[in-house]
Design a protein around this motif. Structure first.
Motif, PDB file in Angstrom:
ATOM      1  N   UNK A   1      -7.724   4.317 -10.568  1.00  0.00           N
ATOM      2  CA  UNK A   1      -7.475   2.940 -10.140  1.00  0.00           C
ATOM      3  C   UNK A   1      -7.947   2.617  -8.721  1.00  0.00           C
ATOM      4  N   UNK A   2      -8.139   3.628  -7.909  1.00  0.00           N
ATOM      5  CA  UNK A   2      -8.448   3.317  -6.513  1.00  0.00           C
ATOM      6  C   UNK A   2      -9.798   3.836  -6.031  1.00  0.00           C
TER       7      UNK A   2
ATOM      8  N   UNK B   1      -7.694  -8.039 -11.421  1.00  0.00           N
ATOM      9  CA  UNK B   1      -7.360  -6.617 -11.584  1.00  0.00           C
ATOM     10  C   UNK B   1      -5.858  -6.440 -11.781  1.00  0.00           C
TER      11      UNK B   1
ATOM     12  N   UNK C   1     -10.099  -3.725  -2.399  1.00  0.00           N
ATOM     13  CA  UNK C   1     -11.543  -3.932  -2.308  1.00  0.00           C
ATOM     14  C   UNK C   1     -11.904  -5.238  -3.003  1.00  0.00           C
TER      15      UNK C   1
ATOM     16  N   UNK D   1     -14.734  -5.395  -5.577  1.00  0.00           N
ATOM     17  CA  UNK D   1     -14.372  -4.986  -6.935  1.00  0.00           C
ATOM     18  C   UNK D   1     -13.730  -6.157  -7.688  1.00  0.00           C
TER      19      UNK D   1
ATOM     20  N   UNK E   1     -13.808   5.017  -5.789  1.00  0.00           N
ATOM     21  CA  UNK E   1     -15.126   4.457  -6.092  1.00  0.00           C
ATOM     22  C   UNK E   1     -16.119   5.606  -6.051  1.00  0.00           C
TER      23      UNK E   1
ATOM     24  N   UNK F   1       0.531  10.017  -3.916  1.00  0.00           N
ATOM     25  CA  UNK F   1       1.534   9.868  -4.968  1.00  0.00           C
ATOM     26  C   UNK F   1       1.079  10.538  -6.252  1.00  0.00           C
TER      27      UNK F   1
ATOM     28  N   UNK G   1       3.264   1.880  -1.735  1.00  0.00           N
ATOM     29  CA  UNK G   1       3.719   2.193  -3.094  1.00  0.00           C
ATOM     30  C   UNK G   1       2.551   2.464  -4.042  1.00  0.00           C
ATOM     31  N   UNK G   2       1.346   2.568  -3.504  1.00  0.00           N
ATOM     32  CA  UNK G   2       0.155   2.808  -4.320  1.00  0.00           C
ATOM     33  C   UNK G   2       0.307   4.058  -5.193  1.00  0.00           C
ATOM     34  N   UNK G   3       0.143   3.896  -6.485  1.00  0.00           N
ATOM     35  CA  UNK G   3       0.165   5.038  -7.395  1.00  0.00           C
ATOM     36  C   UNK G   3       1.557   5.573  -7.682  1.00  0.00           C
TER      37      UNK G   3
ATOM     38  N   UNK H   1      -8.368  -0.660 -17.029  1.00  0.00           N
ATOM     39  CA  UNK H   1      -7.786  -1.987 -16.786  1.00  0.00           C
ATOM     40  C   UNK H   1      -7.957  -2.932 -17.973  1.00  0.00           C
TER      41      UNK H   1
ATOM     42  N   UNK I   1       0.557  -2.663 -21.249  1.00  0.00           N
ATOM     43  CA  UNK I   1       0.219  -2.023 -19.975  1.00  0.00           C
ATOM     44  C   UNK I   1       0.162  -0.501 -20.049  1.00  0.00           C
TER      45      UNK I   1
ATOM     46  N   UNK J   1       2.668   3.569 -12.325  1.00  0.00           N
ATOM     47  CA  UNK J   1       1.579   2.873 -13.017  1.00  0.00           C
ATOM     48  C   UNK J   1       1.893   2.721 -14.497  1.00  0.00           C
TER      49      UNK J   1
ATOM     50  N   UNK K   1      -3.976   8.841 -10.883  1.00  0.00           N
ATOM     51  CA  UNK K   1      -3.931   7.390 -10.682  1.00  0.00           C
ATOM     52  C   UNK K   1      -4.952   6.968  -9.628  1.00  0.00           C
ATOM     53  N   UNK K   2      -4.989   7.662  -8.513  1.00  0.00           N
ATOM     54  CA  UNK K   2      -5.912   7.292  -7.434  1.00  0.00           C
ATOM     55  C   UNK K   2      -7.369   7.390  -7.895  1.00  0.00           C
TER      56      UNK K   2
ATOM     57  N   UNK L   1      -5.683  -2.841 -21.165  1.00  0.00           N
ATOM     58  CA  UNK L   1      -4.309  -3.276 -20.904  1.00  0.00           C
ATOM     59  C   UNK L   1      -4.249  -4.805 -20.972  1.00  0.00           C
ATOM     60  N   UNK L   2      -5.121  -5.448 -20.225  1.00  0.00           N
ATOM     61  CA  UNK L   2      -5.085  -6.900 -20.118  1.00  0.00           C
ATOM     62  C   UNK L   2      -5.361  -7.594 -21.439  1.00  0.00           C
TER      63      UNK L   2
ATOM     64  N   UNK M   1       0.842  -1.204   0.000  1.00  0.00           N
ATOM     65  CA  UNK M   1       0.000   0.000   0.000  1.00  0.00           C
ATOM     66  C   UNK M   1       0.873   1.248   0.000  1.00  0.00           C
TER      67      UNK M   1
ATOM     68  N   UNK N   1      -3.746  -8.644 -12.900  1.00  0.00           N
ATOM     69  CA  UNK N   1      -3.386  -9.225 -14.206  1.00  0.00           C
ATOM     70  C   UNK N   1      -3.738  -8.289 -15.354  1.00  0.00           C
ATOM     71  N   UNK N   2      -4.864  -7.587 -15.244  1.00  0.00           N
ATOM     72  CA  UNK N   2      -5.245  -6.625 -16.286  1.00  0.00           C
ATOM     73  C   UNK N   2      -4.311  -5.422 -16.242  1.00  0.00           C
ATOM     74  N   UNK N   3      -4.083  -4.893 -15.041  1.00  0.00           N
ATOM     75  CA  UNK N   3      -3.323  -3.643 -14.921  1.00  0.00           C
ATOM     76  C   UNK N   3      -1.894  -3.812 -15.422  1.00  0.00           C
ATOM     77  N   UNK N   4      -1.293  -4.977 -15.114  1.00  0.00           N
ATOM     78  CA  UNK N   4       0.078  -5.222 -15.560  1.00  0.00           C
ATOM     79  C   UNK N   4       0.102  -5.862 -16.949  1.00  0.00           C
TER      80      UNK N   4
ATOM     81  N   UNK O   1      -3.140  -2.527  -8.370  1.00  0.00           N
ATOM     82  CA  UNK O   1      -4.583  -2.833  -8.268  1.00  0.00           C
ATOM     83  C   UNK O   1      -5.474  -1.621  -8.504  1.00  0.00           C
ATOM     84  N   UNK O   2      -5.483  -0.536  -7.807  1.00  0.00           N
ATOM     85  CA  UNK O   2      -4.647  -0.066  -6.736  1.00  0.00           C
ATOM     86  C   UNK O   2      -5.387   0.085  -5.422  1.00  0.00           C
ATOM     87  N   UNK O   3      -6.364  -0.781  -5.157  1.00  0.00           N
ATOM     88  CA  UNK O   3      -6.962  -0.777  -3.830  1.00  0.00           C
ATOM     89  C   UNK O   3      -7.099  -2.228  -3.378  1.00  0.00           C
TER      90      UNK O   3
END
Lengths: 434, 434
Positions: free
Chosen positions: B390-391, A276, A312, A315, B393, B382, A75-77, B322, B331, A80, B386-387, B325-326, A73, A278-281, A308-310
């Motif tokens: 990706x994070x 998530x 949840x 989701x 809701x 950060x 390193x979130x954001x 997402x 990515x 990307x 991005x937040x 990318x996948x 967490x 797998x999709x993001x990367x 991910x970046x959460x």
């Protein structure tokens, strides 16, 4: 002795005998003591030392997050939209190398706040400084299956020290915190641990009688490298090394052929699906409908917050249910009921906790959550399973109990100081980047 | 004259000149009157008749949902995990045929509550009983581009009546509610409207000087049927009929070949990408990276709640970022900045509102939202873009303004009675299913 009574609630049990009902549930001594349809009986009302009004709430088993690196967490954001190897080698690993034990404690605590607030009651963690993750877990009240993840790209001496640390961690923490903490043995991945090193983990896992947990076949590049380096694909490689000779949980398993799926089913290897991440990367889309069809236990993981970046898991459940329909062209793929089981029952099964958590049944641990269904996106009341999978968000969770202890009350954590944790995490990130 | 001052906030403007800043923003007469970095100047503080403390809040343009059928909230969760044609013909259309004007009003109101609470300030709607949608829009304070959607699978007489109704609706409502309501002309789809009927819509749209909006190439079956029935694919078909001779917005556009993408770019046709609906109905994955590369304006739509199953455009933004990318293996496809523009600036552009909404700039309509970033999943600080993608809701939205009028305050709608709307929607669903 305290006895909690939840009355007039809607219950989604993930139990085939009584999947859904309107009624009541009693918790005593950390377990589900009794439950039933309709009004709570007089004797239950009389015995209760605490009562929760369940009107407008849906109660269900807490979610099980079967793969992650909680401290990420921090390193979130931070980085990307990059390729996995670049992201790992040039951004994640160099920053993580600076992590102190305190960083891991506070990063994991930030993850715990997120998980509790979004309905996760059990989480799997693979990381360094695992004692600090365990201490945080003990303090938070969460249930967890923890591993001291080991990357073996180092000297033999260092390898030995890391393995010994992982074994010591298992001996010290397996079964601690009233058995809320279990331990797994975790070589990071076949591409980061040489074969003879992996053999030692297998030996240790058998001796300790705990499961093995590793990353596997996350990217196509990794599969190809395995073939180049060891003459076979990762599934055969790990099978030969004995990794699948006992309980094993593999994360990702994106790139599998038919034979590999059959072998995973035969060996009863559990797969943590991380859609998530797998999709993001851009790692690809795992063959989840085929895995489920083959009888493999597929559960859900968020992976670390940096990809991910959460955290949840609602989701993750939504994404799993949607993604495989669109990609396969089959709108019946991963139906809502199956997605919900992946996040609960199958999660429990994949870490040896079936019959303990993951369903609402008398005698099970009281790990349950309450979802606020008195909101526009849960109207009309057509199908609660559909609503939980396709419409709900982690933020709809208002109460959380683990072992019968309330960890979230009206959306606020009771065991963790959210303000302090956010401030600590922020300042630790600043220091790491300085 | 009232003047609202937001101070000490974080602003994400979607404006290339000043993308992000810490500062203040003033609203007067429904528009963004002034904004700047740092502390608000003395004279702004003095002029303000209302002040919002922006600490812990991120302000950004309200989201633009460019395709939907608001009243379909009444069918949420009624029929999931089915093939599109079965779902439409055997479940949606027979139930929708029973909809009264009041059903549409309350179903749309339920949608409005969801949209406001999750940060959407402008929505596109294609439905029958469109006057009732317009009345609801006027009452809710939302901004909308509305169309009386017409399915032409009926007698010529009925076709004529429906078209006249659509034209009358446009004349009555275009520019109403202080210009918050705009109208489009909307033949449902090439497979539900014969060519000569579509021609009449084109004629009407030109005469009224409003855009055309239609479904297009949502499924492969529909493309194949178009080829069988009319000897060409839907893009060429609609182009020949003149649909692309003026402003046009097509929903879905999942199945496109390279030539079709080039033609859409050349004709400046806007595409509403509905990733969640396309996944859920297993329609496929639209070629969004290719469309963006070709210069097509791609925005985001939720579609109706029956195929989503909520109206949270933040979730649509996350899914778009997402998914591609996948599926592409790249990515860097649909990076966070682009996903955020799709939900705001490109949304505005696709319905003729660029320069009016979709960015925070002085002189623009004050359609803005506040996101509560003082939460664990926004830590560390950060990268706010991005937040957000990706994070975040939709439930993180706490305040919403449209035309400078506050529609959501501390998470509660100010113009709509949420309790009453949920009860009405529930009872109307019960009646429709009786």
């Amino acid at each position: 002795m305290t006895r909690l009574l939840i009355k007039q609630g809607t219950f989604v049990t993930i139990d085939e005998n009584l999947p859904e009902f309107q009624g009541w549930l009693a918790v005593e001594n950390g377990k589900i003591a009794a439950m039933g349809e309709g009004e709570a009986p007089q004797e239950e009302t009389a015995r209760a030392t605490e009562t929760v009004d369940g009107k407008g709430l849906l109660f269900m088993p807490g979610l099980v997050n079967t793969h992650g690196h909680a401290a990420m967490t921090l390193l979130r954001g931070m980085a990307d939209d990059l390729v996995l190897q670049d992201w790992l080698q040039n951004h994640m690993w160099p920053t993580e190398a600076k992590f102190t034990g305190d960083d891991v404690y506070w990063g994991s605590a930030l993850a715990a706040v997120e998980m509790i607030k979004s309905g996760t009651t059990t989480f799997v963690d693979m990381y360094d400084h695992s004692r600090r993750v365990a201490e945080m877990t003990e303090a938070s009240g969460l249930r967890a299956s923890l591993a001291r993840g080991v990357i073996g790209l180092c000297s033999e001496e260092e390898q030995k020290a890391k393995l010994e640390d992982a074994i010591r961690f298992a001996r010290e923490w397996h079964g601690q915190a009233d058995d809320r903490i279990r331990v797994m043995i975790s070589p990071h991945a076949p591409y980061t641990c040489p074969p003879d090193f992996i053999l030692k983990f297998v030996e240790a896992a058998r001796e300790l009688n705990v499961p093995l947990h590793t990353h596997m076949s996350e990217t196509l590049a990794e599969v190809e490298q395995n073939v180049r380096d060891y003459g076979c694909r990762p599934v055969e490689h790990l099978d030969r090394l004995g990794v699948f000779g006992g309980p094993a949980l593999v994360a990702h398993a994106v790139h599998l052929n038919d034979e590999e799926i059959a072998l995973l089913a035969e060996r009863k290897v559990a797969v943590s699906h991380n859609p998530i991440s797998n999709l993001k990367l851009a790692s690809g889309v795992a063959r989840v409908p085929d895995l489920l069809k083959a009888g493999v236990t597929v559960s859900l993981g968020t992976d670390g917050a940096a990809s991910n970046n959460n955290l949840d898991l609602f989701q993750e459940m939504t994404t799993a249910a949607l993604l495989h329909k669109g990609v396969s062209g089959d709108p019946t793929a991963v139906p809502a009921t199956e997605a919900l089981r992946m996040a609960t029952l199958y999660g429990a099964r994949s870490i040896g906790l079936e019959g303990v958590v993951g369903q609402l049944k008398v005698g099970f641990k009281a790990d349950l959550i309450a979802v606020n269904i008195a909101q526009a996106h849960f109207v009309p009341r057509t199908d609660y399973v559909s609503h939980l999978v396709y419409s709900a968000r982690g933020s709809d969770v208002v109460h959380v109990w683990v072992d019968g202890k309330q960890l979230l009350r009206d959306g606020r954590p009771t065991t963790l100081d959210e303000e302090k944790i956010m401030a600590e995490a922020e300042s630790r990130y600043r220091r790491l980047r300085a």
